[in-house]
Design a protein around this motif. Sequence first.
Motif, PDB file in Angstrom:
ATOM      1  N   TYR A  82      59.488 -47.120   8.921  1.00 31.58           N
ATOM      2  CA  TYR A  82      59.363 -47.106  10.373  1.00 31.58           C
ATOM      3  C   TYR A  82      59.114 -45.683  10.870  1.00 31.58           C
ATOM      4  O   TYR A  82      58.277 -45.452  11.759  1.00 31.58           O
ATOM      5  CB  TYR A  82      60.633 -47.658  11.030  1.00 31.58           C
ATOM      6  N   GLN A  83      59.840 -44.735  10.316  1.00 36.10           N
ATOM      7  CA  GLN A  83      59.671 -43.347  10.721  1.00 36.10           C
ATOM      8  C   GLN A  83      58.261 -42.864  10.430  1.00 36.10           C
ATOM      9  O   GLN A  83      57.612 -42.236  11.281  1.00 36.10           O
ATOM     10  CB  GLN A  83      60.684 -42.452  10.002  1.00 36.10           C
ATOM     11  N   GLN A  84      57.780 -43.145   9.220  1.00 38.67           N
ATOM     12  CA  GLN A  84      56.434 -42.724   8.840  1.00 38.67           C
ATOM     13  C   GLN A  84      55.390 -43.272   9.813  1.00 38.67           C
ATOM     14  O   GLN A  84      54.506 -42.546  10.279  1.00 38.67           O
ATOM     15  CB  GLN A  84      56.135 -43.207   7.413  1.00 38.67           C
ATOM     16  N   ALA A  85      55.490 -44.560  10.124  1.00 41.33           N
ATOM     17  CA  ALA A  85      54.515 -45.193  11.012  1.00 41.33           C
ATOM     18  C   ALA A  85      54.616 -44.636  12.433  1.00 41.33           C
ATOM     19  O   ALA A  85      53.595 -44.368  13.076  1.00 41.33           O
ATOM     20  CB  ALA A  85      54.722 -46.705  11.018  1.00 41.33           C
ATOM     21  N   TYR A  86      55.831 -44.463  12.910  1.00 42.10           N
ATOM     22  CA  TYR A  86      56.015 -43.948  14.272  1.00 42.10           C
ATOM     23  C   TYR A  86      55.447 -42.539  14.397  1.00 42.10           C
ATOM     24  O   TYR A  86      54.785 -42.214  15.398  1.00 42.10           O
ATOM     25  CB  TYR A  86      57.500 -43.963  14.634  1.00 42.10           C
ATOM     26  N   GLU A  87      55.678 -41.717  13.403  1.00 42.75           N
ATOM     27  CA  GLU A  87      55.166 -40.346  13.445  1.00 42.75           C
ATOM     28  C   GLU A  87      53.648 -40.327  13.361  1.00 42.75           C
ATOM     29  O   GLU A  87      52.996 -39.492  14.007  1.00 42.75           O
ATOM     30  CB  GLU A  87      55.794 -39.528  12.320  1.00 42.75           C
ATOM     31  N   GLU A  88      53.067 -41.222  12.583  1.00 44.67           N
ATOM     32  CA  GLU A  88      51.610 -41.328  12.527  1.00 44.67           C
ATOM     33  C   GLU A  88      51.047 -41.688  13.896  1.00 44.67           C
ATOM     34  O   GLU A  88      50.060 -41.118  14.356  1.00 44.67           O
ATOM     35  CB  GLU A  88      51.191 -42.402  11.519  1.00 44.67           C
TER      36      GLU A  88
ATOM     37  N   GLU B 229      48.386 -46.760   9.711  1.00 46.63           N
ATOM     38  CA  GLU B 229      46.996 -46.875   9.266  1.00 46.63           C
ATOM     39  C   GLU B 229      46.839 -46.316   7.863  1.00 46.63           C
ATOM     40  O   GLU B 229      46.058 -46.827   7.056  1.00 46.63           O
ATOM     41  CB  GLU B 229      46.073 -46.121  10.229  1.00 46.63           C
ATOM     42  N   ARG B 230      47.591 -45.295   7.555  1.00 44.26           N
ATOM     43  CA  ARG B 230      47.461 -44.626   6.262  1.00 44.26           C
ATOM     44  C   ARG B 230      47.860 -45.551   5.120  1.00 44.26           C
ATOM     45  O   ARG B 230      47.202 -45.583   4.075  1.00 44.26           O
ATOM     46  CB  ARG B 230      48.329 -43.364   6.238  1.00 44.26           C
ATOM     47  N   HIS B 231      48.931 -46.313   5.325  1.00 43.69           N
ATOM     48  CA  HIS B 231      49.441 -47.158   4.245  1.00 43.69           C
ATOM     49  C   HIS B 231      49.317 -48.652   4.543  1.00 43.69           C
ATOM     50  O   HIS B 231      49.711 -49.474   3.722  1.00 43.69           O
ATOM     51  CB  HIS B 231      50.899 -46.806   3.961  1.00 43.69           C
ATOM     52  N   PHE B 232      48.790 -49.001   5.698  1.00 43.07           N
ATOM     53  CA  PHE B 232      48.449 -50.364   6.085  1.00 43.07           C
ATOM     54  C   PHE B 232      49.653 -51.314   6.030  1.00 43.07           C
ATOM     55  O   PHE B 232      49.657 -52.324   5.344  1.00 43.07           O
ATOM     56  CB  PHE B 232      47.317 -50.905   5.207  1.00 43.07           C
ATOM     57  N   TYR B 233      50.673 -50.976   6.789  1.00 41.01           N
ATOM     58  CA  TYR B 233      51.819 -51.862   6.951  1.00 41.01           C
ATOM     59  C   TYR B 233      52.278 -51.785   8.404  1.00 41.01           C
ATOM     60  O   TYR B 233      51.952 -50.845   9.139  1.00 41.01           O
ATOM     61  CB  TYR B 233      52.963 -51.485   6.010  1.00 41.01           C
ATOM     62  N   ALA B 234      53.043 -52.789   8.812  1.00 38.70           N
ATOM     63  CA  ALA B 234      53.554 -52.837  10.188  1.00 38.70           C
ATOM     64  C   ALA B 234      54.988 -53.350  10.170  1.00 38.70           C
ATOM     65  O   ALA B 234      55.448 -53.955   9.200  1.00 38.70           O
ATOM     66  CB  ALA B 234      52.680 -53.726  11.067  1.00 38.70           C
ATOM     67  N   GLY B 235      55.683 -53.100  11.252  1.00 34.71           N
ATOM     68  CA  GLY B 235      57.057 -53.572  11.383  1.00 34.71           C
ATOM     69  C   GLY B 235      57.565 -53.299  12.782  1.00 34.71           C
ATOM     70  O   GLY B 235      56.879 -52.664  13.591  1.00 34.71           O
ATOM     71  N   THR B 236      58.758 -53.772  13.055  1.00 37.78           N
ATOM     72  CA  THR B 236      59.372 -53.571  14.368  1.00 37.78           C
ATOM     73  C   THR B 236      60.695 -52.852  14.193  1.00 37.78           C
ATOM     74  O   THR B 236      61.615 -53.391  13.566  1.00 37.78           O
ATOM     75  CB  THR B 236      59.594 -54.911  15.092  1.00 37.78           C
ATOM     76  N   LEU B 237      60.761 -51.642  14.700  1.00 34.93           N
ATOM     77  CA  LEU B 237      62.001 -50.857  14.597  1.00 34.93           C
ATOM     78  C   LEU B 237      62.952 -51.222  15.729  1.00 34.93           C
ATOM     79  O   LEU B 237      62.536 -51.756  16.764  1.00 34.93           O
ATOM     80  CB  LEU B 237      61.684 -49.362  14.590  1.00 34.93           C
ATOM     81  N   ASP B 238      64.231 -50.917  15.537  1.00 33.03           N
ATOM     82  CA  ASP B 238      65.230 -51.298  16.536  1.00 33.03           C
ATOM     83  C   ASP B 238      65.236 -50.364  17.738  1.00 33.03           C
ATOM     84  O   ASP B 238      65.218 -50.815  18.880  1.00 33.03           O
ATOM     85  CB  ASP B 238      66.625 -51.338  15.905  1.00 33.03           C
ATOM     86  N   ALA B 239      65.277 -49.069  17.489  1.00 34.34           N
ATOM     87  CA  ALA B 239      65.353 -48.146  18.625  1.00 34.34           C
ATOM     88  C   ALA B 239      64.926 -46.740  18.219  1.00 34.34           C
ATOM     89  O   ALA B 239      65.158 -46.300  17.087  1.00 34.34           O
ATOM     90  CB  ALA B 239      66.768 -48.110  19.203  1.00 34.34           C
TER      91      ALA B 239
END
Length: 247
Positions: free
Chosen positions: A187-193, A147-157
Amino acid sequence: MYETYKLIQFNPDGKIRYLHIPSQKPVRGVTSALNVIAKPQLVPWAAKMASDYWINYLTEARETGEQFPTADLELVHKAAKNAHRAIAFEAANIGKEVHAYAEAVLTNREIPKLSTPAALNGATAFRDWYKEHSFEVVASERMVFSERHFYAGTLDAIGVLNGRLSLIDFKTGSGIYPEAYLQTILYQQAYEEETGQKIEERWIIRFDKVSGKFNAVLAMEHDRDLKGALAALELHHTLGLIEKDNW
């Protein structure tokens, strides 16, 4: 903490891959945004693929005694120009097969069939890595949204690797390139958010399609990689605005 699927929907059509449900605004995809990074090594590689195509054609024609009619040469010329695309497409399909295999193993699902020796080699490399490490899966093929940087993606694991909560990214290309570091930090940034959980380690693991071996790299520079990744996102956004203005 929030749940991505309630905020983002995946749209496989057109250029908009992710859509923010509340605002109906397109969301930048990590992989597509990072395509803004120049890859100068691809130019000589593409030239080599075209050259190899011609050499193979001429060698085969000479061995069989065939002539070179203009119509055939025009078709070969067109095929040679697109040889790098065909090879890249084949490599992408192999990568998809290996990723599907890895996901099936991690989630205890039915193992998919592998259609080529190259895919089998990649899957063998994954199996060897998985057997050699203690990895407790938390999530596999998980979509994440910042939400902070408005991007999305799919991480592997995401999982506990040797006692540490780790983000794992699987690669099947010919090497591990700088954009992999930027991809995984996003991915890390988004997951932690999303979760409020702290990722302790970030691993990039390559499964070689030729040798069937794996090599693993621990990405340790969090601040450096995040700064570069966010700069790439901003550049991608700016170029998009300029392109829109020039339509």
